[in-house]
Design an enzyme around this catalytic site. Structure first.
Site, PDB file in Angstrom:
ATOM      1  N   LYS A  36      -7.323  -1.922   5.115  1.00  0.00           N
ATOM      2  CA  LYS A  36      -8.120  -2.435   6.228  1.00  0.00           C
ATOM      3  C   LYS A  36      -7.468  -2.145   7.569  1.00  0.00           C
ATOM      4  CE  LYS A  36     -11.503  -4.876   8.022  1.00  0.00           C
ATOM      5  NZ  LYS A  36     -12.864  -4.309   8.054  1.00  0.00           N
TER       6      LYS A  36
ATOM      7  N   TRP B  70       0.885  -1.166   0.000  1.00  0.00           N
ATOM      8  CA  TRP B  70       0.000   0.000   0.000  1.00  0.00           C
ATOM      9  C   TRP B  70       0.917   1.209   0.000  1.00  0.00           C
ATOM     10  CZ3 TRP B  70      -1.367   4.275   3.031  1.00  0.00           C
ATOM     11  CH2 TRP B  70      -2.626   4.835   2.781  1.00  0.00           C
TER      12      TRP B  70
END
Length: 605
Positions: A600, A74
């Protein structure tokens, strides 16, 4: 955020690494890659986008070897490109890393002085370059890794692989979680136990500052000072770690549908013999003068709802704050304060930092988490599991409602100890909570209605949510869900604040979703709703049958909910908020489970 896996095994590593990375997709990512050592030769494959792109590449460019590391990235430093994807390699070493190396610029300057340049925009590459530099100075892989790790500042979980070393992997953690899995003549590394569940249920969690030298038959763990230490091996519930859509189109849909079941799990865990049982019974609310609640995102809105409950039902003053502000505001913690932290993953970086700030200042540290072995749980005096099971969808659903249920039970325990509820009133509240899974099950039957409304909502560019009292934070949560996965701009306001500015946004093109259970504030909310309608606003009223009858005519659309005790309304009304967001995202064709730019588990600042 960023998934790490590693294996020293007896079978080809590439398929294992890809399967493990699939189990970490829920964390959010924008590129992926693996590296292996095969008969001493180090090689890697990387790809931008979903894991299927990496899998496709491996079909055409296979990667052999029984030792390997993998990563889903990410992006933090540097765009999502193949060059910036992990694993990063420098000479004889490859590394995967989760976190942020805060002193990477200083390390780059040191490397530049040695005539060593860099090829990527990432902070992670600096780790590989530093290890390779120390190797070039004659240090062994173990010594080079140890020296490099000692010089890193910031947060990291990392795993190193070396050319010429088919039976060596080095892992380290500081501020980001990392687990070691034990097999028969095999060893695994993962960001969490979920990644390793198909191969082992025996897990050792590295403590803060630990680093480990791993071979197939040995695990040598050192603390931050370099001293050899022993860490407990735990058996995790592999069944709870299974990830399966179960026939649903999206994980989010499955997780919405699971709410009656997981809410029942919470009740069964904490309610026994007509009373509320907490682990160890160590918390005495009669001595608590103030509660400080800290969280991020959806968990913060759960705290916001609980603030109303604690103050109104238990008579306990509550301060709430988002962790990223709290930790830098450095607020004074007075005597008699209990600090409570809510985190689905139990690894949220800002929440964990806030907890550590409160350690030694607050009378007690309490956490509400979904992962019992998480850092936040392990560093708390009392950890309350929410028992939601694995939640894969980035937009939290069942974890949110189970956080609320757990907090509601904690509120009732506080009220019982503080004498603000009679025995009869407590019994009535508990009976209401027992009815909640059934009510949520009934609420789930509005899915077809939500799907039809979502087609209309999907046409909007802006949507407003309104609520009063404990429904205000629920409105905030509804707006967050909608913008997270549909990418429609959505805002929430306390209904009474509408006339103080936001009503200027109202016109026929802006749907206004009003959360209005028939409670003590219902008439006030409906009055604010009428102000919207008088200015041409399109109102979607979410209420019960009696509320719909009393609200009068003129609303654009109505969603009818089961009648319930107002105490339960924030939990029950989370269902339509979730469903409207879900079906709107489906109507717009977005990536529901992995929305753009989101992760998440946010394990970096």
């Amino acid at each position: 955020m960023c998934g790490i896996v590693g294996v020293l095994g007896n079978h080809e590593a590439a398929p294992i690494l890809v399967e493990a990375l699939k189990r970490l997709e829920y964390r959010g990512y924008d590129s992926a890659g693996i590296a292996t050592v095969n008969h001493g030769a180090l090689d890697r494959r990387r790809a931008v986008g979903k894991l299927v792109n990496l899998s496709d590449r491996l079909v055409h460019e296979p990667l052999a070897g029984k030792a390997g590391i993998g990563h889903t990235r990410w992006a933090t430093h540097g765009a999502a490109t193949e060059g910036n994807a992990h694993p990063h390699r420098a000479g004889q070493v490859a590394v995967v890393h989760n976190g942020i190396i805060e002193n990477f610029r200083e390390l780059r300057e040191f490397l530049a002085e040695q005539g060593i340049g860099y090829e990527t925009d990432t902070d992670t590459e600096t780790i590989a370059l530093m290890v390779q530099y120390h190797l070039s100075q004659g240090l062994s892989p173990r010594e080079a890794a140890a020296t490099t790790i000692a010089g890193l500042e910031g947060a990291y979980a990392l795993c190193l692989l070396f050319e010429g070393e088919d039976d060596l992997m080095i892992a380290a953690r500081k501020g980001s979680p990392l687990a070691i899995g034990h097999g028969k003549g095999e060893v695994y590394v993962g960001s969490d136990a979920i990644a390793l569940a198909p191969w082992t249920n025996q897990i050792t969690y590295l403590d803060e500052g630990d680093w480990a030298i791993l071979t197939r038959n040995s695990i040598d763990i050192r603390d931050a000072s370099g001293q050899q230490v022993q860490r407990d091996m735990r058996v995790v519930n592999v069944d709870a770690a299974r990830i399966d859509k179960g026939g649903y189109k999206h994980f989010m849909a499955k997780e919405i549908a699971e709410q009656p079941t997981v809410l029942t799990e919470v009740l069964g865990h904490y309610v026994r013999d007509g009373g509320i049982s907490l682990p160890g019974e160590t918390l005495d609310f009669t001595k608590v003068q103030r509660l400080t609640m800290v969280a991020c995102g959806t968990a913060f809105y759960a705290c916001y709802v609980a603030k109303y409950w604690f103050e109104q039902i238990a008579g306990l003053p509550v301060e709430i704050d988002v962790a990223s502000e709290f930790r830098y505001r450095e607020p004074p913690i007075t005597a008699g304060t209990v600090a409570l932290f809510v985190s689905q993953s139990g690894e949220t970086a800002d929440t964990l930092a806030a907890l550590r700030y409160c350690k030694g200042r607050a009378d007690a540290i309490v956490s509400v988490v979904n992962v019992r072995e998480s850092s936040i749980a392990r560093e708390s005096d009392l950890a309350l599991p929410i028992l939601a099971g694995v939640e894969v969808g980035v937009a939290s659903t069942k974890a949110f409602t189970n956080q609320l249920m757990t907090l509601a039970l904690l509120v009732l325990k506080a009220a019982q100890q503080r004498g603000t509820l009679t025995a009869e009133a407590l019994a009535a509240r508990l009976e209401a909570l027992r009815s909640l899974p059934g009510l949520v099950n009934t609420a789930l039957t509005i899915d077809a209605r939500c799907e039809a409304l979502a087609v209309k909502l999907a046409e909007a560019r802006d949507i407003l949510f309104l609520g009063r009292g404990q429904m205000y934070p629920l409105a905030l949560e509804g707006a967050l869900k909608l913008k997270e996965i549909s990418y429609i701009h959505a805002e929430a306001y306390a209904s009474g604040e509408l006339k103080h500015g936001p009503i200027a946004l109202v016109d026929k093109h802006v749907p206004v979703i009003v959360m209005a259970p028939r409670d003590g504030l219902f008439d006030k909310t409906i009055s604010n709703m009428q102000e919207v309608m008088a200015r041409g606003g399109r109102v979607l009223l979410v209420t019960d049958k009696k509320g719909a009858a009393e609200a009068g005519d003129g609303v654009w659309e109505t969603l009818i909910m089961p009648e319930t005790d107002p105490f339960l309304a924030p939990i029950l009304y989370a269902v339509p908020a979730q469903m409207l967001a879900y079906y709107t995202a489906v109507a717009k064709g977005t990536d529901v489970d992995q929305p753009r730019n989101l992760a998440k588990s946010v394990t970096v600042e």
